[in-house]
Enzyme design. Structure first.
Site, mmCIF file in Angstrom:
data_model
loop_
_atom_site.group_PDB
_atom_site.id
_atom_site.type_symbol
_atom_site.label_atom_id
_atom_site.label_comp_id
_atom_site.label_asym_id
_atom_site.label_seq_id
_atom_site.Cartn_x
_atom_site.Cartn_y
_atom_site.Cartn_z
ATOM 1 N N TRP A 130 0.874 -1.299 -0.084
ATOM 2 C CA TRP A 130 0.012 0.027 0.005
ATOM 3 C C TRP A 130 0.730 1.254 0.037
ATOM 4 C CZ3 TRP A 130 -1.821 3.143 4.831
ATOM 5 C CH2 TRP A 130 -2.789 3.817 4.556
ATOM 6 N N ASP A 211 0.440 -4.890 9.951
ATOM 7 C CA ASP A 211 -0.701 -3.786 9.582
ATOM 8 C C ASP A 211 -1.880 -4.460 9.118
ATOM 9 O OD1 ASP A 211 -2.047 -1.560 9.293
ATOM 10 O OD2 ASP A 211 -1.342 -1.368 7.205
ATOM 11 N N LYS A 246 -12.788 -0.474 7.324
ATOM 12 C CA LYS A 246 -13.736 -1.572 6.746
ATOM 13 C C LYS A 246 -14.524 -2.484 7.438
ATOM 14 C CE LYS A 246 -9.688 -0.153 4.332
ATOM 15 N NZ LYS A 246 -9.659 0.594 3.409
HETATM 16 C C1 LMR Z 1 -7.180 1.310 0.122
HETATM 17 O O1 LMR Z 1 -6.189 0.975 -0.079
HETATM 18 O O2 LMR Z 1 -7.874 1.845 -0.963
HETATM 19 C C2 LMR Z 1 -7.763 1.949 1.322
HETATM 20 O O3 LMR Z 1 -6.778 1.619 2.402
HETATM 21 C C3 LMR Z 1 -7.983 3.427 1.383
HETATM 22 C C4 LMR Z 1 -6.774 4.263 1.341
HETATM 23 O O4 LMR Z 1 -6.525 5.207 2.377
HETATM 24 O O5 LMR Z 1 -5.969 4.065 0.659
#
Ligand code: LMR
Length: 398
Positions: A130, A211, A246
């Site tokens: 992420w 996480d 979520k």
């Molecule tokens: C995502 O990965 O889409 C979510 O966790 C929202 C974000 O804050 O990026």
């Protein structure tokens, strides 16, 4: 003086929400941001949350500052969900937990802590991860690098390569790990793989930072925290950031937590004090509303059970969408393997589309995915799935 201010090109995930909102295509579909929409394409308010809201509203009560670390019932909820009700590590008071402003807030406080107290450590994230993991840690002056993770040829984890890489790291280096529903790939380690990875982590004296933003969306509430509980059983020091965005569908309330598992109660108390101090210097104390919802839902047996059922309904609907999308795509694009759709976990699927194909999906069909080809399967429903599958089939044939 403002001439020196750089242009911000926007966030690759959150920026899509703005673009989507402006799109006038009546068939547009939002598969970008990691948000669960229900079968009617709406953001759900969970029934357990509605009940909690009624408790909060009746009577409407004063809003004092809450402690720097958040409400006790919110913190207890984080601990019990992650480590288990009555867990030995909790009885031994070895876990320092604060409620945080969403999972991102938890990561930020954790990153600040690492910068201050582990200044020699480098932090490693999976390749890919992420994007905000990297931004948050770098912005806290923690050096960040990547460890091998996703093998796009086999659509699995480069497990041996990853372990060999861990072997090269230095004592106290930090590893950001996703205990379930890996973001963005949807590909998780098996329990056997976690056992092996944690052995290497222990032998090399690395520090796991787990996480978890999707507890309940993978297999189930307990299996999804397998890696966390295993690390605790092995006596590892451990950071855990968790989010209720979520699984309580409480995105805008920004509720999450940061827990640090320490070797002794005395050390946990010191760590807790430093976390409080970091909060005080950053935003002073968290807002109370989301924390109260967590407290009410998680600490009432009936509401808790209702909540788990509601999370499993969301999980099952996503799984059904995966199956359906796979079968429509297989029929429309013969010769291409779509098994990944059902082998990946959680909200996301890494589709392997090229950036050009993702762009075409957006401009020609109004189907929004993240540029790295991540699709949020939770945005599909029976009204839009054929449209999306046909659009994907079109761009794949081009
Ligand atoms: C995502 O990965 O889409 C979510 O966790 C929202 C974000 O804050 O990026």
């Amino acid at each position: 003086m403002f001439d020196r201010v750089d242009y911000y090109p926007g966030d690759p995930i959150l920026g899509l929400m703005g673009e989507y909102a402006k799109d006038t295509n009546p068939n547009k579909v939002n598969l970008g941001v990691g948000v669960y929409y229900d079968e009617s394409g709406k953001l759900p308010v969970l029934e357990c949350v509605k009940t909690a809201e009624q408790h909060i509203a009746n009577p409407i009560s004063p809003r004092p500052y809450i402690p720097m670390e958040g409400l006790p019932g919110n913190r207890k909820a984080c601990q019990e969900l992650l480590f288990g009700k009555g867990a030995k590590v909790l009885e031994e008071k070895r876990v320092a937990t604060i409620a945080a402003i969403g999972g991102s807030g938890a990561l930020k406080i954790g990153a600040e802590f690492i910068n201050e107290w582990l200044p020699e450590s480098k932090t490693y994230v999976s390749d890919p991860t992420w994007g905000n993991h990297i931004s948050i840690f770098e912005y806290s002056n923690v050096p960040v690098a990547k460890y091998p993770y996703y093998d796009k040829v086999t659509n699995s984890v480069k497990f041996d390569e990853m372990l060999a890489f861990f072997e090269t790291l230095n004592k106290n280096d930090v590893l950001i790990l996703h205990p379930c529903c890996h973001n963005p790939t949807g590909i998780d380690l098996t329990q056997e793989q976690w056992d092996k990875a944690l052995e290497v982590i222990q032998a090399k004296e690395l520090i796991p930072f787990m996480d978890i933003a999707y507890q309940g969306f993978g297999k189930d509430m307990e299996s999804d925290v397998y890696a966390i509980r295993k690390a605790v059983d092995m006596g590892l020091p451990l950071f855990v950031s968790n989010s209720f965005s979520k699984n309580l569908s409480l995105y805008g309330e920004r509720v999450g937590g940061l827990s640090v598992v320490c070797p002794t109660a005395e050390l946990a108390e010191r760590v807790f004090g430093q976390l409080q101090f970091t909060v005080r210097r950053t935003y002073s104390s968290p807002p109370s509303h989301g924390g109260r919802i967590v407290d009410i839902v998680m600490n009432d047996e009936a509401l808790y059970d209702q909540w788990v059922g509601e999370v499993y309904d969301m999980r099952d609907r996503i799984k059904a969408m995966r199956l359906k999308l796979k079968s429509v795509l297989e029929a429309n694009v013969p010769g291409r393997n779509f098994d990944y759709l059902t082998s990946q976990n959680g909200m996301f699927s890494f589709t392997g589309l090229t950036p050009e194909q993702v762009e075409r999906l957006k401009t020609k069909f109004g189907v929004y995915m993240v540029g790295n080809s991540r699709m949020c399967v939770a945005g599909l429903n029976s009204s839009n799935i054929d449209y999306v599958a046909n659009a994907m089939a079109e761009v794949l044939k081009d």
